[in-house]
Scaffold this motif. Structure first.
Motif, PDB file in Angstrom:
ATOM      1  N   ARG A 273       0.942  -1.154   0.127  1.00  0.00           N
ATOM      2  CA  ARG A 273      -0.178  -0.047  -0.157  1.00  0.00           C
ATOM      3  C   ARG A 273       0.906   1.266   0.026  1.00  0.00           C
ATOM      4  O   ARG A 273       1.830   1.372   0.664  1.00  0.00           O
ATOM      5  CB  ARG A 273      -0.958   0.082   1.194  1.00  0.00           C
ATOM      6  CG  ARG A 273      -2.083  -0.914   0.920  1.00  0.00           C
ATOM      7  CD  ARG A 273      -3.227  -0.513   2.043  1.00  0.00           C
ATOM      8  NE  ARG A 273      -2.921  -0.724   3.492  1.00  0.00           N
ATOM      9  CZ  ARG A 273      -3.752  -0.140   4.414  1.00  0.00           C
ATOM     10  NH1 ARG A 273      -4.759   0.216   3.943  1.00  0.00           N
ATOM     11  NH2 ARG A 273      -3.119  -0.163   5.716  1.00  0.00           N
ATOM     12  N   GLN A 274       0.286   2.196  -0.829  1.00  0.00           N
ATOM     13  CA  GLN A 274       1.379   3.268  -0.821  1.00  0.00           C
ATOM     14  C   GLN A 274       0.934   4.414   0.487  1.00  0.00           C
ATOM     15  O   GLN A 274       1.825   5.090   0.957  1.00  0.00           O
ATOM     16  CB  GLN A 274       0.907   4.153  -2.054  1.00  0.00           C
ATOM     17  CG  GLN A 274       1.426   3.540  -3.463  1.00  0.00           C
ATOM     18  CD  GLN A 274       1.066   4.369  -4.501  1.00  0.00           C
ATOM     19  OE1 GLN A 274      -0.109   4.233  -5.268  1.00  0.00           O
ATOM     20  NE2 GLN A 274       2.007   5.137  -4.847  1.00  0.00           N
ATOM     21  N   ASP A 275      -0.370   4.439   0.982  1.00  0.00           N
ATOM     22  CA  ASP A 275      -0.897   5.360   1.898  1.00  0.00           C
ATOM     23  C   ASP A 275      -1.425   4.332   2.805  1.00  0.00           C
ATOM     24  O   ASP A 275      -2.546   3.913   2.514  1.00  0.00           O
ATOM     25  CB  ASP A 275      -1.482   6.505   1.227  1.00  0.00           C
ATOM     26  CG  ASP A 275      -1.868   7.469   2.373  1.00  0.00           C
ATOM     27  OD1 ASP A 275      -1.937   6.985   3.714  1.00  0.00           O
ATOM     28  OD2 ASP A 275      -2.627   8.507   1.926  1.00  0.00           O
ATOM     29  N   SER A 276      -1.012   4.351   4.117  1.00  0.00           N
ATOM     30  CA  SER A 276      -1.653   3.526   5.141  1.00  0.00           C
ATOM     31  C   SER A 276      -2.807   4.001   5.631  1.00  0.00           C
ATOM     32  O   SER A 276      -3.887   3.330   5.999  1.00  0.00           O
ATOM     33  CB  SER A 276      -0.681   3.063   6.269  1.00  0.00           C
ATOM     34  OG  SER A 276      -0.234   4.466   6.956  1.00  0.00           O
ATOM     35  N   THR A 277      -3.263   5.157   5.317  1.00  0.00           N
ATOM     36  CA  THR A 277      -4.762   5.730   5.783  1.00  0.00           C
ATOM     37  C   THR A 277      -5.630   5.436   4.738  1.00  0.00           C
ATOM     38  O   THR A 277      -6.853   5.510   5.386  1.00  0.00           O
ATOM     39  CB  THR A 277      -4.563   7.312   5.969  1.00  0.00           C
ATOM     40  OG1 THR A 277      -4.505   7.971   4.534  1.00  0.00           O
ATOM     41  CG2 THR A 277      -3.404   7.726   6.967  1.00  0.00           C
ATOM     42  N   GLN A 278      -5.352   5.099   3.502  1.00  0.00           N
ATOM     43  CA  GLN A 278      -6.384   4.906   2.513  1.00  0.00           C
ATOM     44  C   GLN A 278      -6.691   3.396   2.358  1.00  0.00           C
ATOM     45  O   GLN A 278      -5.942   2.498   2.773  1.00  0.00           O
ATOM     46  CB  GLN A 278      -5.812   5.409   1.127  1.00  0.00           C
ATOM     47  CG  GLN A 278      -5.532   6.935   1.273  1.00  0.00           C
ATOM     48  CD  GLN A 278      -6.880   7.949   1.834  1.00  0.00           C
ATOM     49  OE1 GLN A 278      -7.902   7.787   1.051  1.00  0.00           O
ATOM     50  NE2 GLN A 278      -6.631   8.685   2.819  1.00  0.00           N
ATOM     51  N   SER A 279      -7.742   3.009   1.741  1.00  0.00           N
ATOM     52  CA  SER A 279      -8.262   1.764   1.464  1.00  0.00           C
ATOM     53  C   SER A 279      -7.389   0.872   0.613  1.00  0.00           C
ATOM     54  O   SER A 279      -6.529   1.846  -0.291  1.00  0.00           O
ATOM     55  CB  SER A 279      -9.674   1.895   1.029  1.00  0.00           C
ATOM     56  OG  SER A 279     -10.383   2.455   2.020  1.00  0.00           O
ATOM     57  N   ASP A 280      -7.445  -0.244   0.980  1.00  0.00           N
ATOM     58  CA  ASP A 280      -6.678  -1.270  -0.143  1.00  0.00           C
ATOM     59  C   ASP A 280      -7.432  -1.688  -1.521  1.00  0.00           C
ATOM     60  O   ASP A 280      -8.163  -2.410  -1.590  1.00  0.00           O
ATOM     61  CB  ASP A 280      -6.193  -2.573   0.552  1.00  0.00           C
ATOM     62  CG  ASP A 280      -5.299  -3.466   0.042  1.00  0.00           C
ATOM     63  OD1 ASP A 280      -4.581  -2.854  -1.086  1.00  0.00           O
ATOM     64  OD2 ASP A 280      -5.217  -4.847   0.132  1.00  0.00           O
ATOM     65  N   THR A 281      -6.939  -0.568  -2.466  1.00  0.00           N
ATOM     66  CA  THR A 281      -7.517  -0.658  -3.786  1.00  0.00           C
ATOM     67  C   THR A 281      -6.304  -0.823  -4.701  1.00  0.00           C
ATOM     68  O   THR A 281      -5.130  -0.186  -4.361  1.00  0.00           O
ATOM     69  CB  THR A 281      -8.484   0.426  -4.064  1.00  0.00           C
ATOM     70  OG1 THR A 281      -7.812   1.859  -4.018  1.00  0.00           O
ATOM     71  CG2 THR A 281      -9.596   0.582  -3.061  1.00  0.00           C
TER      72      THR A 281
END
Length: 428
Positions: free
Chosen positions: A125-133
Motif C-alpha cells: 500500500r502507498q498510503d496506510s490511511t487509505q483503503s486497499d484498492t
C-alpha cells in the motif's frame, strides 16, 4: 539521478528470473517444479471502497503460478511466484499486470564460501490511511546478492563474514528507491547439542534516489535453543541510525532485537510468537518479513519499527484446521516523531465436507491509530467459501465476503460485499 522503475523493467527482471529457473529445472532429476493456472471473476458492489456513490464492477483475473525447489546440492534455490492480468469490466480501475514472487538461492563456490542471491516482489500500500484498492498499491521489488564465508574454528566455534548489495525499487516513480550495502561479522559457539550463542556486528549504508543517506550500526547478542517440544531463536542489541539529507544530519539509537518461539502443545496443536524491533529506513524489507506491517509512505525516511505476532494452529479429528493470529505493529517516524500503531486479529477455519468438497471461513479485524492527524480506523472483514477438487488437475472454488471500515475521517469509511468464483488447473 533518476532510478525510477516502470512496469516494463519489473516484468523483464521477473521474466529473466523465472526463465532461469525453468531452464535449470531439467538439470536436476529430483528438482520439483509445479505450474498451475487460474481464472477468476470477482463481483463487488463498491469497487473503489468509497463512503458514497458506490460503483459495482466485475474484475476478471487470469494468472499463472510456478513453484520450484531444486535438488539439494552445491547450488540450491526455492522459488514461488504468481503473475496475473486483471480486467475491470466497467473500468473502475485500469487493466493491469499483478505479480507476487519470491526467490531464495545460494551456491557453495568452494568449501565454506557461498554466494547468495534473493529477490522478492510484492504489492504494498502507498498510503496506510487509505483503503486497499489498485489505486493505492504499488509493486515493491527487493533484490539482494553477495558473498558469505563460514570459517569453522574447530567443532564448537564458527565465524561468518558476509556482505550484501541490496536494491529496492518501486513501480511508481514518485516512490523512493534505494541502494543498500550491508557488511556483517558474526561469531557463534555451540554450548551443547541444543544450545548456541554468539555475538554479531553489522554496518548498513543506504543511499536513496533523493540523495539522502542512511547509515545503521548494530551490535547484537544471539542465541538459539531446542527442547523436545519447543524451539527458540533470538537476538538483542543496540543500534544507531544516522540520516543525512543535504547538510542536515540526525542520529537516533535504541534497543533492537528479534524473537521467534515455537511450541508444540500436543500432536495437533502448535503455538508461536514472533517479534522484531529495528531501526531502519522505509525502503527496507521489514514489511516483507511481517506481512501485516505497512510503512505508510510519507516524508519521513528513518523509522523505528516494532512488530509482534502470536498465533495458534490446531488440527481436529474430522480433518478440520483452525488458525488464529493476533498481531500488533508500531511505526515511529524518527524525523517527524509521528507514530502509527496497529493491532489486529486473523481467524481461519477449513474442513472437508465430502471427499472432494471442502468449506472454509475467515475473519479479520484491524485497528489503526494515526498520531499525525489524531484519527483512528477500524476494518473488519468476513468471508465464507467452498472448494471442489474435480480431479488431480482441475479445481473450482467460490467465496462470499463483506468488509466494513469505520473511521474518525468520514471520507475513509466504506462497506463492500463481493462474490468470487474461480477455476484452477495444474499443468504439472
Amino acid at each position: 539521478m533518476d532510478r525510477s522503475i516502470g512496469a516494463g523493467t519489473l516484468r523483464r527482471r521477473l521474466t529473466v528470473l523465472l526463465a532461469g529457473l525453468l531452464i535449470l529445472a531439467p538439470l536436476s532429476t529430483h528438482a520439483q517444479l509445479r505450474i498451475s493456472g487460474n481464472q477468476s471473476a470477482r463481483f463487488t458492489d463498491n469497487a473503489a471502497k468509497t463512503p458514497t456513490n458506490e460503483q459495482s464492477d466485475l474484475e476478471s483475473t487470469t494468472s499463472l503460478t510456478a513453484v520450484y525447489e531444486s535438488d539439494p546440492g552445491r547450488c540450491n534455490a526455492t522459488f514461488s511466484g504468481t503473475v496475473g492480468y486483471s480486467i475491470w469490466l466497467d473500468e473502475s480501475f485500469d487493466n493491469e499486470t499483478n505479480a507476487n514472487m519470491n526467490l531464495n538461492s545460494e551456491c557453495e563456490l568452494s568449501p565454506g564460501f557461498y554466494w547468495d542471491l534473493d529477490n522478492n516482489l510484492r504489492e504494498v500500500r502507498q498510503d496506510s490511511t487509505q483503503s486497499d484498492t489498485p489505486a493505492n498499491r504499488t509493486r515493491k521489488n527487493v533484490f539482494s546478492t553477495g558473498p558469505r564465508y563460514v570459517w569453522r574454528l574447530g567443532t564448537l566455534d564458527t565465524v561468518t563474514f558476509s556482505s550484501r548489495y541490496e536494491d529496492t525499487e518501486f513501480e511508481e516513480p514518485e516512490e523512493t528507491d534505494s541502494e543498500r550495502y550491508v557488511g556483517q561479522v558474526a561469531w557463534s559457539h555451540l554450548f551443547s547439542p541444543t544450545l548456541t550463542g554468539g555475538v554479531s556486528g553489522s554496518y548498513t549504508s543506504t543511499e536513496l534516489d533523493t540523495g539522502a543517506e542512511v547509515n545503521v550500526q548494530t551490535v547484537r547478542l544471539t542465541s538459539s535453543k531446542q527442547w523436545a517440544t519447543t524451539s527458540f531463536s533470538g537476538s538483542i542489541g543496540v543500534s544507531e541510525i544516522e540520516t543525512e539529507v543535504g547538510n542536515v544530519s540526525q542520529k537516533s539509537d535504541g534497543l533492537v532485537g528479534q524473537l521467534e518461539l515455537t511450541r508444540t502443545l500436543n500432536p495437533s496443536t502448535r503455538w508461536y510468537i514472533r517479534a522484531s524491533r529495528e531501526l531502519t529506513d522505509r525502503t527496507s524489507d521489514i514489511d516483507i518479513q511481517f506481512g501485516e506491517f505497512d510503512f505508510g509512505f510519507n516524508e519521513s525516511i528513518s523509522v523505528e519499527t516494532t512488530t509482534v505476532a502470536t498465533g495458534l494452529t490446531k488440527s481436529f479429528s474430522d480433518q478440520g484446521n483452525l488458525n488464529i493470529e493476533v498481531f500488533a505493529n508500531q511505526s515511529d517516524q524518527l524525523e517527524s516523531d509521528q507514530l502509527e500503531e496497529q493491532v489486529g486479529l486473523n481467524l481461519g477455519y477449513s474442513r472437508p465436507i465430502t471427499g472432494r468438497l471442502s468449506g472454509n471461513a475467515r475473519l479479520g479485524y484491524r485497528y489503526l491509530t494515526f498520531e499525525e492527524n489524531q484519527s483512528d480506523d477500524a476494518t473488519a472483514n468476513v468471508r465464507v467459501g467452498l472448494s471442489y477438487q474435480a480431479s488431480r488437475e482441475l479445481s473450482f472454488s467460490g467465496q462470499l465476503g463483506h468488509e466494513r471500515k469505520t473511521s474518525d475521517v468520514s471520507s475513509r469509511e466504506y462497506d463492500e460485499s463481493f462474490v468470487l468464483i474461480s477455476v484452477g488447473y495444474r499443468f504439472r
